[in-house]
Scaffold this motif. Sequence first.
Motif, PDB file in Angstrom:
ATOM      1  N   ASN A 122      46.714  82.117  35.518  1.00 53.99           N
ATOM      2  CA  ASN A 122      46.876  82.498  34.113  1.00 53.99           C
ATOM      3  C   ASN A 122      48.240  82.030  33.605  1.00 53.99           C
ATOM      4  O   ASN A 122      49.226  82.109  34.324  1.00 53.99           O
ATOM      5  CB  ASN A 122      46.825  84.021  33.944  1.00 53.99           C
ATOM      6  N   THR A 123      48.273  81.534  32.393  1.00 57.72           N
ATOM      7  CA  THR A 123      49.572  81.197  31.795  1.00 57.72           C
ATOM      8  C   THR A 123      50.263  82.485  31.339  1.00 57.72           C
ATOM      9  O   THR A 123      49.595  83.430  30.903  1.00 57.72           O
ATOM     10  CB  THR A 123      49.430  80.255  30.582  1.00 57.72           C
ATOM     11  N   ILE A 124      51.577  82.515  31.455  1.00 53.61           N
ATOM     12  CA  ILE A 124      52.343  83.653  30.952  1.00 53.61           C
ATOM     13  C   ILE A 124      53.528  83.138  30.153  1.00 53.61           C
ATOM     14  O   ILE A 124      54.026  82.037  30.396  1.00 53.61           O
ATOM     15  CB  ILE A 124      52.839  84.567  32.097  1.00 53.61           C
ATOM     16  N   THR A 125      53.957  83.933  29.199  1.00 54.06           N
ATOM     17  CA  THR A 125      55.138  83.599  28.406  1.00 54.06           C
ATOM     18  C   THR A 125      56.302  84.459  28.879  1.00 54.06           C
ATOM     19  O   THR A 125      56.180  85.686  28.943  1.00 54.06           O
ATOM     20  CB  THR A 125      54.880  83.841  26.906  1.00 54.06           C
ATOM     21  N   ALA A 126      57.405  83.806  29.226  1.00 51.54           N
ATOM     22  CA  ALA A 126      58.597  84.519  29.699  1.00 51.54           C
ATOM     23  C   ALA A 126      59.762  84.198  28.767  1.00 51.54           C
ATOM     24  O   ALA A 126      59.929  83.058  28.328  1.00 51.54           O
ATOM     25  CB  ALA A 126      58.927  84.103  31.129  1.00 51.54           C
ATOM     26  N   PHE A 127      60.550  85.212  28.480  1.00 53.54           N
ATOM     27  CA  PHE A 127      61.629  85.067  27.501  1.00 53.54           C
ATOM     28  C   PHE A 127      62.798  84.270  28.069  1.00 53.54           C
ATOM     29  O   PHE A 127      63.313  84.592  29.135  1.00 53.54           O
ATOM     30  CB  PHE A 127      62.133  86.442  27.052  1.00 53.54           C
ATOM     31  N   ASP A 128      63.230  83.256  27.325  1.00 54.01           N
ATOM     32  CA  ASP A 128      64.410  82.493  27.764  1.00 54.01           C
ATOM     33  C   ASP A 128      65.675  82.991  27.072  1.00 54.01           C
ATOM     34  O   ASP A 128      66.760  82.456  27.304  1.00 54.01           O
ATOM     35  CB  ASP A 128      64.217  80.991  27.539  1.00 54.01           C
ATOM     36  N   ASP A 129      65.536  84.041  26.244  1.00 52.53           N
ATOM     37  CA  ASP A 129      66.716  84.593  25.561  1.00 52.53           C
ATOM     38  C   ASP A 129      67.039  86.022  26.029  1.00 52.53           C
ATOM     39  O   ASP A 129      67.832  86.716  25.408  1.00 52.53           O
ATOM     40  CB  ASP A 129      66.534  84.558  24.040  1.00 52.53           C
ATOM     41  N   VAL A 130      66.407  86.437  27.123  1.00 54.63           N
ATOM     42  CA  VAL A 130      66.734  87.736  27.733  1.00 54.63           C
ATOM     43  C   VAL A 130      67.351  87.453  29.100  1.00 54.63           C
ATOM     44  O   VAL A 130      66.717  86.859  29.969  1.00 54.63           O
ATOM     45  CB  VAL A 130      65.481  88.632  27.875  1.00 54.63           C
ATOM     46  N   ILE A 131      68.605  87.858  29.266  1.00 50.02           N
ATOM     47  CA  ILE A 131      69.403  87.501  30.451  1.00 50.02           C
ATOM     48  C   ILE A 131      69.691  88.752  31.282  1.00 50.02           C
ATOM     49  O   ILE A 131      70.033  89.803  30.735  1.00 50.02           O
ATOM     50  CB  ILE A 131      70.755  86.862  30.027  1.00 50.02           C
ATOM     51  N   PHE A 132      69.570  88.612  32.597  1.00 46.78           N
ATOM     52  CA  PHE A 132      69.860  89.742  33.490  1.00 46.78           C
ATOM     53  C   PHE A 132      70.214  89.238  34.883  1.00 46.78           C
ATOM     54  O   PHE A 132      70.140  88.047  35.154  1.00 46.78           O
ATOM     55  CB  PHE A 132      68.685  90.724  33.519  1.00 46.78           C
ATOM     56  N   ASN A 133      70.653  90.132  35.762  1.00 50.45           N
ATOM     57  CA  ASN A 133      70.912  89.764  37.162  1.00 50.45           C
ATOM     58  C   ASN A 133      70.452  90.904  38.081  1.00 50.45           C
ATOM     59  O   ASN A 133      71.252  91.652  38.627  1.00 50.45           O
ATOM     60  CB  ASN A 133      72.372  89.376  37.414  1.00 50.45           C
ATOM     61  N   PRO A 134      69.129  91.041  38.217  1.00 47.16           N
ATOM     62  CA  PRO A 134      68.580  92.179  38.969  1.00 47.16           C
ATOM     63  C   PRO A 134      68.708  92.008  40.473  1.00 47.16           C
ATOM     64  O   PRO A 134      68.856  90.902  40.990  1.00 47.16           O
ATOM     65  CB  PRO A 134      67.104  92.161  38.557  1.00 47.16           C
ATOM     66  N   LEU A 135      68.634  93.145  41.164  1.00 47.07           N
ATOM     67  CA  LEU A 135      68.621  93.166  42.625  1.00 47.07           C
ATOM     68  C   LEU A 135      67.220  93.537  43.103  1.00 47.07           C
ATOM     69  O   LEU A 135      66.530  94.340  42.472  1.00 47.07           O
ATOM     70  CB  LEU A 135      69.613  94.204  43.149  1.00 47.07           C
ATOM     71  N   GLU A 136      66.841  92.998  44.251  1.00 41.13           N
ATOM     72  CA  GLU A 136      65.563  93.390  44.862  1.00 41.13           C
ATOM     73  C   GLU A 136      65.708  94.817  45.387  1.00 41.13           C
ATOM     74  O   GLU A 136      66.771  95.218  45.846  1.00 41.13           O
ATOM     75  CB  GLU A 136      65.222  92.407  45.991  1.00 41.13           C
TER      76      GLU A 136
END
Length: 285
Positions: free
Chosen positions: A176-190
């Motif tokens: 399935n195609t998905i749209t992901a935001f290129d203007d939302v920035i983060f640095n999450p941890l697993e």
Amino acid sequence: MVLKLLIIGKGFLGSKIYSAANKNNIFPIGTTYSSNGIHLDVTNIDQIDKVISTHKPDFIVNCAAMTNIDEIETNSKKAYEINSYGARNVALVAKNNRIRMAYLSTDSVFDGTKGMYNEEDVPIPINEYAKSKKLGEDLVTNISNEFIIIRTNFFGYNDNGKFLFNWIFENLKKDNTITAFDDVIFNPLETENLSDLIIELLQTNYSGILHLGSDKIQSKYQFAKKIAKELGFDETLILKGSIKNANFMAKRPLDTSLSNLKSKKILKTKIQSLEDWLKIFNQMS
């Protein structure tokens, strides 16, 4: 003598903290709002007092939270009861019993205009969820000196199929195609890596606010592309989009990346990259 850790809210992250405690020879006690296992409602201070009196933990981690951002925007009363006043209740009982505690907050307390926020930056929450978490931080801070407020963002494989990673992974598996935001920035941890950091942090003398984030700052689009690449999916399934075109009820901050420089001076646990975790996940899945 084996140390005991009470985990309030044994959900997605709480379950990983539970496992990390076991791994580090700390006896974990997990509570949930549901009747599954030890029931605990943080809005009921008598229940908190009873659970703590019964189990006598050395540490408490409060993961209990209401997190549905759009639902909270239109019906915030319950979110404040759990995220704010529930946090106050836990802090009060912890203080009365002289127990060291950590409150899990969020990178969303910032307005997202700057990014790379450090612990001295002033939070400006822009939605009701973030306001409820910020109030929780303030109430905990005003009650106790023996506290840690952990601001973070996390991802991982969720057994119930929820949250960002599972949504990306399951869609890619189905082509399935998905749209992901290129203007939302983060640095999450697993989640497992974050849990190891939390277990180490509890055993230090540190009190106050601490930011826990990964070394790599990226957009949600870059995050999704990396998942596709490392797991061998078709990268063209990931479409670039903007959060400005999303029909969300609540306003979202754009760049909530957190500086981890302070945490690196305190903690020895290695911060795991998304790529390294995906290699392990790929072998296991």
